[in-house]
Design a protein around this motif. Structure first.
Motif, PDB file in Angstrom:
ATOM      1  N   VAL A 207      23.631  45.419  40.863  1.00  0.00           N
ATOM      2  CA  VAL A 207      22.840  45.035  39.376  1.00  0.00           C
ATOM      3  C   VAL A 207      21.792  44.578  40.127  1.00  0.00           C
ATOM      4  CG1 VAL A 207      23.176  42.738  38.289  1.00  0.00           C
ATOM      5  CG2 VAL A 207      25.617  43.858  38.676  1.00  0.00           C
ATOM      6  N   TYR A 219      20.580  43.342  43.744  1.00  0.00           N
ATOM      7  CA  TYR A 219      21.478  42.055  44.302  1.00  0.00           C
ATOM      8  C   TYR A 219      22.569  42.930  45.540  1.00  0.00           C
ATOM      9  CZ  TYR A 219      20.429  38.295  41.332  1.00  0.00           C
ATOM     10  OH  TYR A 219      19.279  37.833  40.501  1.00  0.00           O
ATOM     11  N   ALA A 236      31.557  38.883  46.400  1.00  0.00           N
ATOM     12  CA  ALA A 236      29.889  39.249  47.078  1.00  0.00           C
ATOM     13  C   ALA A 236      29.554  38.931  48.452  1.00  0.00           C
ATOM     14  CB  ALA A 236      29.049  38.644  46.204  1.00  0.00           C
ATOM     15  N   ALA A 267      23.580  46.219  35.358  1.00  0.00           N
ATOM     16  CA  ALA A 267      24.815  46.412  35.693  1.00  0.00           C
ATOM     17  C   ALA A 267      25.223  47.711  35.438  1.00  0.00           C
ATOM     18  CB  ALA A 267      25.970  45.241  35.226  1.00  0.00           C
ATOM     19  N   THR A 290      29.711  41.131  36.781  1.00  0.00           N
ATOM     20  CA  THR A 290      29.902  40.767  38.510  1.00  0.00           C
ATOM     21  C   THR A 290      28.637  40.583  38.811  1.00  0.00           C
ATOM     22  OG1 THR A 290      28.660  42.799  37.881  1.00  0.00           O
ATOM     23  CG2 THR A 290      31.536  43.215  37.902  1.00  0.00           C
ATOM     24  N   ALA A 291      27.688  39.594  38.339  1.00  0.00           N
ATOM     25  CA  ALA A 291      26.774  38.800  39.353  1.00  0.00           C
ATOM     26  C   ALA A 291      26.861  37.640  38.704  1.00  0.00           C
ATOM     27  CB  ALA A 291      25.330  39.593  38.800  1.00  0.00           C
ATOM     28  N   THR A 294      25.287  34.932  40.821  1.00  0.00           N
ATOM     29  CA  THR A 294      24.415  34.900  41.862  1.00  0.00           C
ATOM     30  C   THR A 294      24.195  33.442  41.375  1.00  0.00           C
ATOM     31  OG1 THR A 294      23.331  35.660  39.841  1.00  0.00           O
ATOM     32  CG2 THR A 294      23.310  37.596  41.568  1.00  0.00           C
ATOM     33  N   GLN A 302      21.207  36.307  38.417  1.00  0.00           N
ATOM     34  CA  GLN A 302      20.753  37.173  37.867  1.00  0.00           C
ATOM     35  C   GLN A 302      19.704  36.476  36.267  1.00  0.00           C
ATOM     36  OE1 GLN A 302      23.815  39.495  35.686  1.00  0.00           O
ATOM     37  NE2 GLN A 302      25.445  37.759  35.767  1.00  0.00           N
TER      38      GLN A 302
END
Lengths: 397, 397
Positions: A207, A219, A236, A267, A290-291, A294, A302
């Motif tokens: 991402v 990221y 992550a 992404a 998927t982020a 964060t 994100q």
């Protein structure tokens, strides 16, 4: 932000800190984001008039999904509206055929693919796959896994068919092994893309966020576990991932962002093949599941970097704040008492971070996610999965 | 939440994650919180009817300030509204006289104090101070700093006068050295509290959260720098603070919370005296400026724990996520171009976290804060102060 789902809802948390007035175009007044954003316009994201009225109050228009037709976006641009990402970029997240041909032309590694016109064409593509660039070979130089000599109704090798438009969360994707199975995707009436069935070790996501001025941040690359085409768990950074390959994945995502002129979060969903290659699976040009880690797990979430990017503000640090973060999605289920389950999870794990989207609970619907940070990835996985299972009602202890 | 300021605004970020529908009673439709909370009622926090109408939609009523009269809160309770913290607790954050006598009775260390009725009474109190428990002595056993033999208009020792009600951010507090200076506080027409002028090394804050069920968590104790009675900078945890004293400060805050039956966040502002004692200065029963650093710096922010506490949900971990956090308030100034200054700060320090309250900029008004996390407290102080100064327009490089 066009779209009133959980992505817009979580973007509001970042907007509050930045002092940005976030407005949303939501389909319903009780949408996840509409519940927490005063400047909500209820309207149809596919109706040009609704988009035009909504855009009047905005300095920049961005998205929490990819459903706005490109022609409408060009119409908004023609009327002077700043649209980020622009339709020329966004089309690659809307149309898998356009995406594949553009990435292939740019030398970005993708699964072998071709637009197919009917089941017979799928049969021919499967033969091409076995005859064409050889699949990874074993030590004796033989492609052992699949045999071109399949039965009369079988394909030479399994393929994946995708409608080029309208698919998400596993919808619009069919792994097929026979000509009979290949009929279904063509019924939608949109072009169909055929791809090799990649023998992957796991799925990853890289991402990045990119500004109009070209500034970009990447990221840490994550491992993403899917079930029925829906992301269920993210770790992550991706464990046991060689540094060199992680940098390659980040470079690849940055290259895609630059090549397509993406503004905002991009992404790049990737396959890590068993023989150590990276292939691009899908693209999304918005904050991405998927982020979600964060929010707590990176210096800048994100959502904040998406806002910064589309507003052409300097981007924030994407660095992780803990050795590992694990995020698990919570799906609607049938818990005997959802509020008790929620209390139980908060009580059992005081470091668990719950994100609840305010959606009506329906079986299988994404209604929230949980995140935990720490050093021991197995411990984190166990805690996050327990909470998600408990909240769904799958377990009761 | 009654009050539409930055505390309610930042509470909304936590409410979004928890899936809690936060409503505010705001004085104006463009208040900091009203900008980001759809369920905003515009009304007067001192008008019983407005409170009653607002409370109808709420499961629990809590506060972003201490301005609601106790009689109104009792009225709400009588009408069946759940008020947290309740008026019996909140009075100790509203009335400094009540607070001092209650804490003294409970054996909580406080500066020496007395309610005074006029300037002559202040003169008498100053004499009592010099005659009473002796101030810290020098090596020769002499109280050297202040002399009881002051001139005719001077006090025996300087004292601090405070109106018992209505003060905040340094308003309602007067350090006085003469009978003439002592006249001013009595003009407000509310009882006046006189306190010894504490010879402190620095100011600290111990912030805790407590549930109706009695569960409580204590955040790391912080050092708080004040200018003209207004918090300007917070370092978490307080540097060079012996572990034993830190635990004592946390225990003291937990004892105050339990003694007063506080529900929600309690901030106990403390003096650390030069001879290593802790004395309670002020109490606040709401999210507090000295714990804004917890948004990024703790596993659970004070805003989330305030919500969890008033909703009687299990509390979240108060543990810090980095060795140090530094928060500096941003005050309104006269920058030539605020937006350029904002961009400059984001660009100069990609790890800087800006919190912008959406308020109209007026000189001296708190309009935001910045936080940085890391290991080197001097580096963090430098970066946070630079950003705050730059945003105010005090510096331009």
């Amino acid at each position: 932000m066009v779209g009133g789902g959980q992505l817009a809802r979580m973007t509001q948390q970042a907007a509050i800190a930045l002092g940005v007035r976030l407005a949303v175009l939501a389909a319903r007044p009780d949408d996840a984001a509409a519940q927490v954003i005063p400047a909500t316009t209820v309207g149809d994201e596919k109706a040009m008039d609704d988009l035009r009225i909504f855009a009047k109050q905005c300095d920049v228009v961005t998205f929490d999904h990819e459903h706005v037709p490109a022609s409408h976006l060009r119409g908004l641009q023609a009327a002077g509206v700043v649209v980020r990402p622009g339709p020329e970029a966004l089309i690659h997240a809307q149309d898998k055929g356009v995406m594949r041909s553009r990435l292939a032309a740019a030398g970005i590694p993708c699964p072998r693919h071709r637009i197919v016109s009917d089941p017979a064409d799928v049969v021919a593509f499967a033969v091409e796959l076995t005859a064409g660039a050889p699949p990874p070979r074993d030590l004796f130089g033989q492609a052992a896994a699949s045999s071109p000599a399949a039965g009369p109704s079988g394909l030479a090798t399994p393929v994946v068919l995708k409608t080029t438009r309208g698919g998400y969360d596993g919808k619009g994707v069919w792994p097929v092994r026979s000509a009979d199975e290949a009929a279904e995707p063509f019924r939608a009436g949109v072009p169909v893309l055929a791809e090799e069935l990649v023998d992957f070790r796991r799925e990853l996501a890289a991402v990045v966020a990119r500004s109009p001025s070209g500034q970009a941040v990447a990221y840490p690359v994550v491992e993403s576990a899917q079930r029925n085409g829906i992301c269920v768990e993210v770790v992550a950074p991706a464990p046991d991932f060689p540094d060199g390959l992680a940098v390659e994945a980040q470079r690849l995502a940055l290259a895609v962002a630059a090549e397509l002129g993406v503004v905002g979060v991009l992404a790049v969903e990737l396959f890590e093949t068993r023989d150590g290659r990276l292939l691009v699976n899908e693209l999304a040009m918005r904050p991405h599941n998927t982020a979600h880690w964060t929010i707590e797990g990176a210096v800048t979430s994100q959502f904040e970097n998406h806002l910064r990017a589309v507003l052409d503000l300097p981007l924030g640090s994407p660095v992780a704040v803990a050795p590992y973060a694990v995020m698990v999605n919570v799906f609607g289920g049938d818990p005997p008492d959802m509020y008790s389950a929620y209390r139980h999870c908060l009580s059992r794990d005081p470091a668990l971070k719950i994100h609840w989207y305010g959606k009506e609970i329906r079986p299988g619907r994404k209604v929230g996610h949980v995140t935990v940070l720490g050093e021991d990835v197995n411990d984190l996985r166990g805690r996050a999965r327990h909470a998600a299972d408990y909240l769904r009602g799958n377990i009761d202890d």
